[in-house]
Design an enzyme around this catalytic site. Structure first.
Site, mmCIF file in Angstrom:
data_model
loop_
_atom_site.group_PDB
_atom_site.id
_atom_site.type_symbol
_atom_site.label_atom_id
_atom_site.label_comp_id
_atom_site.label_asym_id
_atom_site.label_seq_id
_atom_site.Cartn_x
_atom_site.Cartn_y
_atom_site.Cartn_z
ATOM 1 N N SER A 28 0.839 -1.197 0.000
ATOM 2 C CA SER A 28 0.000 0.000 0.000
ATOM 3 C C SER A 28 0.883 1.259 0.000
ATOM 4 C CB SER A 28 -0.957 -0.041 1.201
ATOM 5 O OG SER A 28 -1.964 0.934 1.091
ATOM 6 N N ASP A 81 -9.538 -4.451 -5.439
ATOM 7 C CA ASP A 81 -8.733 -3.359 -4.891
ATOM 8 C C ASP A 81 -8.823 -2.159 -5.815
ATOM 9 O OD1 ASP A 81 -6.860 -1.740 -3.642
ATOM 10 O OD2 ASP A 81 -5.130 -2.883 -4.351
ATOM 11 N N HIS A 91 -7.564 -5.093 -0.940
ATOM 12 C CA HIS A 91 -6.644 -4.195 -0.271
ATOM 13 C C HIS A 91 -6.679 -4.457 1.236
ATOM 14 C CE1 HIS A 91 -4.002 -0.754 -0.965
ATOM 15 N NE2 HIS A 91 -4.293 -0.417 0.291
#
Length: 348
Positions: free
Chosen positions: A135, A288, A318
């Site tokens: 991320s 995601d 995610h």
């Protein structure tokens, strides 16, 4: 003031959740808390002696630059160290908004340079150092590798691992944003909200940025060769509908110029930088909003003859990595992400 109070309260709660439960002692690793050029790090060293210098792995945790910590990635780092027989360094960079952008990237950069210079002190071959991030940690990984790409005074990074990274903030209407716009862990709106919170900006600009009103036409034209739904494989843009044209808002652009810096949006780096990047592993997840950032960066790297290993987790989402190591509370996609990461690392 009410908005600030609510975010502060939310921030504390999310940081507690992101940090997870404390891990137990580990009989196979020496674990030490140190500082690399004043940046807190935790180093994981295999207890079994090695005849040769080991590889080193730097880990930049995710969490939008606002959440996460060394502790949140404790199980992940231990697993990587044990399974790949590597010396792992988890970097505890400062968090926003307490420490303003780009403190986070600068801390990651400082810790990386320190490790490259002192690797042998920890039994590490300085020519076998890999950076890994998920991320926002993937953003910092890409940024650090770009900033070090043309340095000649220190060893080169051997490889990078980017796990569902944020790599651009020009277009929040790519196919993955539309398809996964309402996914629980990171929706389309929450992605922009956290970007603004990370930069300590007014969240009232969220709708304008979602619409693309922060990007002047000249910049759209300049970067269309790199950020464009047409560059994404057709299988990933089924049912995609191009957004309606929007009016440019100069005041929003002026307030969000950081979004156009390569430190924040590594996809905007020039080819002269991208062509010097190390071997790369990119892991994307189908569910995601940031999926297409990874796909676009994969294409950019391959167009510049960089060796890319790509894994797509069809059932992944995610934040899946954050559930690794929690037994029945983990997800199959969590283990897949970690296993792909370990297998890639073992190749170097």
């Amino acid at each position: 003031k009410t908005c600030l109070f609510l975010f502060t309260d939310q921030k504390r709660s999310l940081r507690l959740i992101a940090d997870g439960l404390p891990a137990s002692r580990d009989s196979k690793l020496f674990i030490k808390d140190l500082h690399f050029d004043e940046v807190p790090v935790r180093i994981y060293l295999p207890r079994v002696p090695s005849a040769n210098k080991r590889r080193g792995v730097l880990v930049f945790h995710g969490g939008c630059g606002i959440f996460g910590s060394i502790r949140s990635h404790e199980r992940i780092c231990r697993h990587i160290a044990r399974k790949s027989d590597s010396v792992v360094v988890s970097v505890g960079y400062r968090l926003s908004p307490d420490h303003k952008y780009p403190a986070q990237t600068l801390d990651c950069l400082a810790a990386t340079v320190h490790f490259l210079k002192t690797a042998e002190n920890y039994g590490v071959d300085p020519d076998r150092i890999i950076i890994c991030g998920d991320s926002a940690g993937g953003t910092f990984t890409a940024s650090v590798c770009q900033e070090l790409a043309n340095r000649r005074d220190i060893p080169k990074i051997r490889a990078q691992v980017l796990i569902y990274p944020l790599l651009q903030a020009l277009n929040f209407n790519l196919p993955s944003h539309q398809k996964n716009g309402f996914i629980a862990f990171l929706s389309q709106e929450r992605a922009v909200y956290f970007v603004l919170k990370y930069l300590n900006k007014d969240c009232s600009m969220k709708e304008a940025i979602l619409a693309g009103s922060h990007v002047p036409e000249s910049i759209n034209l300049k970067y269309r060769k790199w950020i464009n739904p047409d560059l994404i494989p057709e299988v990933f843009r089924l049912d995609y509908k191009p957004p309606l044209p929007t009016s440019f808002l100069p005041q929003v652009h002026e307030e969000t110029k950081e979004l156009f810096e390569t430190r924040f949006s590594p996809l905007l780096a020039e080819d002269a930088v991208v062509c010097c990047l190390p071997d790369t592993c990119i892991i994307t997840c189908e569910h995601d909003v940031l999926r297409d950032d990874g796909l676009l960066y994969k294409k950019r790297l391959e167009d510049n003859n960089i060796k890319v290993t790509w894994h797509h987790i069809q059932e992944g989402f995610h934040c899946a990595l954050g559930f690794f190591g929690y037994g029945i509370f983990s997800f199959p996609s969590s283990s897949k992400i970690v296993n792909h990461t370990v297998n890639f690392i073992k190749g170097y």
